[in-house]
Every structure is written in C-alpha cells, then in structure tokens.
Design an enzyme around this catalytic site. Sequence first.
Site, PDB file in Angstrom:
ATOM      1  CE  LYS A   4      -2.588   5.622  -7.437  1.00  0.00           C
ATOM      2  NZ  LYS A   4      -2.972   6.080  -6.104  1.00  0.00           N
ATOM      3  CE  LYS A   6      -4.831   8.542 -10.136  1.00  0.00           C
ATOM      4  NZ  LYS A   6      -5.557   8.090  -8.967  1.00  0.00           N
ATOM      5  CG  ASP A  35      -5.940   4.389  -8.828  1.00  0.00           C
ATOM      6  OD1 ASP A  35      -6.956   3.658  -8.872  1.00  0.00           O
ATOM      7  OD2 ASP A  35      -5.843   5.359  -8.061  1.00  0.00           O
ATOM      8  CD  GLU A  63      -4.941   2.655  -5.558  1.00  0.00           C
ATOM      9  OE1 GLU A  63      -5.592   3.514  -4.941  1.00  0.00           O
ATOM     10  OE2 GLU A  63      -3.739   2.802  -5.861  1.00  0.00           O
ATOM     11  CG  ASP A  88      -8.376   3.514  -2.888  1.00  0.00           C
ATOM     12  OD1 ASP A  88      -8.756   3.846  -1.743  1.00  0.00           O
ATOM     13  OD2 ASP A  88      -7.871   4.323  -3.670  1.00  0.00           O
ATOM     14  CE  LYS A 112      -6.585   6.662  -1.331  1.00  0.00           C
ATOM     15  NZ  LYS A 112      -7.398   6.933  -2.515  1.00  0.00           N
ATOM     16  CB  SER A 140      -2.608  11.074   0.540  1.00  0.00           C
ATOM     17  OG  SER A 140      -2.047  11.114  -0.748  1.00  0.00           O
ATOM     18  CB  ILE A 142      -7.295  16.663  -1.989  1.00  0.00           C
ATOM     19  CG1 ILE A 142      -7.549  15.879  -3.266  1.00  0.00           C
ATOM     20  CG2 ILE A 142      -6.671  18.025  -2.304  1.00  0.00           C
ATOM     21  CD1 ILE A 142      -6.300  15.588  -4.092  1.00  0.00           C
ATOM     22  CG  ASP A 165      -0.075   7.257  -3.746  1.00  0.00           C
ATOM     23  OD1 ASP A 165       0.585   8.290  -3.982  1.00  0.00           O
ATOM     24  OD2 ASP A 165      -0.990   6.860  -4.496  1.00  0.00           O
ATOM     25  CG  ASP A 167       0.022  11.631  -4.940  1.00  0.00           C
ATOM     26  OD1 ASP A 167      -0.822  11.518  -4.032  1.00  0.00           O
ATOM     27  OD2 ASP A 167      -0.192  11.233  -6.090  1.00  0.00           O
TER      28      ASP A 167
END
Length: 175
Positions: A4, A6, A35, A63, A88, A112, A140, A142, A165, A167
């Site tokens: 992924k 950014k 993303d 995304e 998202d 999420k 996810s 944090i 996802d 991570d």
Amino acid sequence: DVLKIKVGKDSIATDIERIKEVRRRIGNKIKLRLDANQGWGKKEAIFAIRKLEDLDLGIELVEQPVKAWDIAGLKQVTDHVDTLIMADESIFTPRQALEVVKNRSADLINIKLMKAGGIYQAQMINQLAEASGIECMVGSMIETKVGITAAAHFAASKRNITRFDFDAPLMMAKD
C-alpha cells in the site's frame, strides 16, 4: 503479496515517479494499492489514475482519492477510470454507506471497526454493501492486536469482504 503506497501529499508527477520506481523494483507479482487519503481533487484524481493506467503499472485500487465529503466527486472519479476506487473516510456510518452505495460512488468500501463505532455498525455497513454487490475491505486505524483480532474475525465471517489491511499493531512500540 500487497503493498500500500500513500499518495496525494506531493505532486502527481512525484507520486507517479515513486510508483513507477516501486513497481520497477518489486516486479509484477506484488499487488499495488494506493491510498490518496483525500489528497487529490476530482480532476487531479482522474488525471493521475488515467496516467497510471496508461503506464500499465498494475494498480489494484485507489483508496479515497478525494475529500471525504465530496461524494459526487468520488462518483465522478469512479465513473471515469478503470481502476477500482475505494471509499474510506467517506463512510463512518451506515447512512453514509447508503449514500455511497445508492449512488454507486465507489467500487469498494473500506470498513474499519473503530471508525464505524464497533462490530454492530460495521455489520450494517457491510450488509448494505453486500446487498448491492459491493466488495469490502476491513482496515484498521491505530488499534492493538485485540482490536485487530476482532476485525479479523469480522472479516473472516463475511462473504463479500475480500481484502484486509491489518497493519496497525506494526506501528506500535508496545502493544
């Protein structure tokens, strides 16, 4: 088998060069997901994604290319590119999911659990998507391994959740 990347903070030219270099170094067997984190306007997103398509860089999905509130812009991007577009930040609630689903503003939805407010709300979002034939990813924020475990169980129990996802725990020094 998935990376992924950014995008959307630097210029489109910089993003494209970065993606080209990543693809050159990793070859074609690894999927690339981008993303944009709301970093592009709708015209910029269409331009950038079309350019990436022309370069045949094998981008699986992009995304949230536009601002979360710009559902019409999200639809415009979705309608004008071949690459899958994932909502998202545009979807926190079932009501927001309904708007995206009803207007076909995105090809995919990222659910999420923490963003949705828990499993119950996430399930309602997923049911709307599934009833409309839209695949979802469970992502996810944090959260710890406990939160990711709940998300993984949720994802594994749904037919139309085809991506994940998870991570978040990797970003923590201590869990």
